[in-house]
Design a protein around this motif. Structure first.
Motif, PDB file in Angstrom:
ATOM      1  N   ASP A  25      39.179  37.060  33.391  1.00 54.26           N
ATOM      2  CA  ASP A  25      37.726  37.187  33.577  1.00 54.26           C
ATOM      3  C   ASP A  25      37.317  36.764  34.984  1.00 54.26           C
ATOM      4  OD1 ASP A  25      35.132  37.784  32.830  1.00 54.26           O
ATOM      5  OD2 ASP A  25      34.714  35.798  32.037  1.00 54.26           O
ATOM      6  N   THR A  26      37.954  37.375  35.994  1.00 55.92           N
ATOM      7  CA  THR A  26      37.674  37.039  37.388  1.00 55.92           C
ATOM      8  C   THR A  26      37.477  38.301  38.218  1.00 55.92           C
ATOM      9  OG1 THR A  26      38.555  35.958  39.371  1.00 55.92           O
ATOM     10  CG2 THR A  26      40.159  36.923  37.875  1.00 55.92           C
ATOM     11  N   LEU A  27      36.641  38.203  39.239  1.00 54.37           N
ATOM     12  CA  LEU A  27      36.431  39.314  40.167  1.00 54.37           C
ATOM     13  C   LEU A  27      37.416  39.283  41.333  1.00 54.37           C
ATOM     14  CD1 LEU A  27      32.517  39.473  40.467  1.00 54.37           C
ATOM     15  CD2 LEU A  27      34.014  40.943  39.115  1.00 54.37           C
ATOM     16  N   PHE A  28      38.236  38.240  41.406  1.00 50.60           N
ATOM     17  CA  PHE A  28      39.183  38.071  42.512  1.00 50.60           C
ATOM     18  C   PHE A  28      40.106  39.287  42.610  1.00 50.60           C
ATOM     19  CE2 PHE A  28      43.357  36.611  44.070  1.00 50.60           C
ATOM     20  CZ  PHE A  28      42.985  36.138  45.312  1.00 50.60           C
ATOM     21  N   LEU A  29      40.011  40.035  43.713  1.00 48.43           N
ATOM     22  CA  LEU A  29      40.817  41.224  44.009  1.00 48.43           C
ATOM     23  C   LEU A  29      40.585  42.376  43.022  1.00 48.43           C
ATOM     24  CD1 LEU A  29      44.307  39.757  45.074  1.00 48.43           C
ATOM     25  CD2 LEU A  29      42.407  40.459  46.523  1.00 48.43           C
ATOM     26  N   LEU A  30      39.636  42.229  42.111  1.00 44.55           N
ATOM     27  CA  LEU A  30      39.404  43.264  41.108  1.00 44.55           C
ATOM     28  C   LEU A  30      38.962  44.571  41.767  1.00 44.55           C
ATOM     29  CD1 LEU A  30      39.498  43.584  38.001  1.00 44.55           C
ATOM     30  CD2 LEU A  30      37.054  43.097  37.962  1.00 44.55           C
ATOM     31  N   GLY A  31      38.072  44.469  42.768  1.00 44.53           N
ATOM     32  CA  GLY A  31      37.626  45.654  43.478  1.00 44.53           C
ATOM     33  C   GLY A  31      38.783  46.362  44.168  1.00 44.53           C
ATOM     34  N   ASP A  32      39.696  45.602  44.767  1.00 45.53           N
ATOM     35  CA  ASP A  32      40.848  46.179  45.462  1.00 45.53           C
ATOM     36  C   ASP A  32      41.733  46.961  44.494  1.00 45.53           C
ATOM     37  OD1 ASP A  32      41.038  44.469  48.323  1.00 45.53           O
ATOM     38  OD2 ASP A  32      40.036  43.439  46.687  1.00 45.53           O
ATOM     39  N   PHE A  33      41.948  46.392  43.304  1.00 45.50           N
ATOM     40  CA  PHE A  33      42.789  47.080  42.325  1.00 45.50           C
ATOM     41  C   PHE A  33      42.125  48.365  41.828  1.00 45.50           C
ATOM     42  CE2 PHE A  33      45.119  43.019  41.866  1.00 45.50           C
ATOM     43  CZ  PHE A  33      46.414  43.514  41.912  1.00 45.50           C
TER      44      PHE A  33
END
Length: 283
Positions: free
Chosen positions: A224-232
């Motif tokens: 449940d984190t946005l960390f690097l989620l956009g990159d993936f």
């Protein structure tokens, strides 16, 4: 005055109960035993107790104690990591140069961490990839800590990626991936998976890239984190586009775009918008 007495004194000063001090840190019984000098707390526990009591660790141990030095080292490592995330290598270099005495006294995992940072600076501050590679490869086998070893392996892969030696980069990313364990920090896993994905994408291995991207997305969504989620999501879109699955690619681009908007990441928001527009022109 003993540690237990100092904890009790400070706790009374700020009108805090043992239960309030223990909440989320340890059991109330443990605090009671520490205050009664029946047990000596670990340094990790004392870091949390000091934070809860709103005092420095030096309050309990003194400026020159081993525990105090451990606290300073841990704080320095934390600050360096924050600058690494923002790619502020000059700031990292400054922190290393101004804390030479503390770093010289570091041992174990901390010493390995600072050695790793030195290797990164050869590449990202000095622009000497070959020196960074030689240094990191030499230190990798001697690193015992699982998480840090994965980070070192990831860094070696990154240097080969920068040199466009994709097969060598891929072999190191796979080596790091094979070292994953359940207890490892998800952010460190995600970084390696993303770099692995980028390497596979540049080799035109879109199916394999998509597989690693989906593993990264599963990991981050579970946490449940946005960390690097956009990159993936961005690389999911790129792979799907190359595989001519335009509908799914468009959805992935839009998700990446939404996440970059939330994070106020203007650079990658623009890149994502441009990629989506280019794909729409092709369609």
């Amino acid at each position: 005055m003993k540690i237990g007495e100092k904890i009790k004194l400070r706790r009374k000063e700020i009108k805090m109960t043992q239960a309030e001090l223990a909440n989320g840190i340890c059991t109330q019984a443990m605090i009671s035993r520490i205050e009664k000098k029946k047990v000596r707390p670990s340094r990790d526990l004392m870091e949390k107790v000091a934070e809860r009591l709103e005092v420095s660790i030096h309050y309990f141990y003194g400026e020159d104690s081993i525990e105090s030095r451990y606290s300073k080292t841990a704080q320095l490592c934390k600050i360096i990591r924050q600058h690494l995330i923002r790619r502020e290598y000059e700031s990292v270099s400054y922190l290393i140069e101004t804390n030479e005495e503390l770093i010289e006294k570091s041992v174990g995992e901390d010493r390995d961490f600072f050695k790793w940072i030195h290797g990164l600076l050869f590449a990202y501050r000095d622009g000497n990839n070959d020196k960074a590679l030689e240094y990191l490869i030499k230190m990798e086998s001697g690193v015992k800590n699982g998480e840090l070893r994965v980070e070192v392996i990831d860094s070696i892969g990154n240097q080969y990626l920068r040199k466009k030696e994709y097969e060598k980069a891929e072999s190191y990313y796979q080596k790091g991936f094979d070292s994953f364990a359940e207890w490892m920090n998800h952010e460190k896993k995600a970084k390696l998976l993303l770099n692995y994905s980028i390497c596979l994408f540049r080799e035109d291995k879109y199916v394999e890239c998509l597989d690693k991207v989906m593993q990264g997305l599963e990991l981050l969504i579970e946490k449940d984190t946005l960390f690097l989620l956009g990159d993936f999501f961005y690389y999911k879109a790129r792979c799907l586009e190359m595989l001519k699955q335009y509908g799914e690619a468009g959805e992935a681009y839009k998700k990446a775009q939404t996440i970059f908007e939330i994070q106020q990441n203007e650079k990658y928001l623009l890149i994502t918008k441009m990629s989506l527009e280019e794909m729409q022109k092709v369609i």
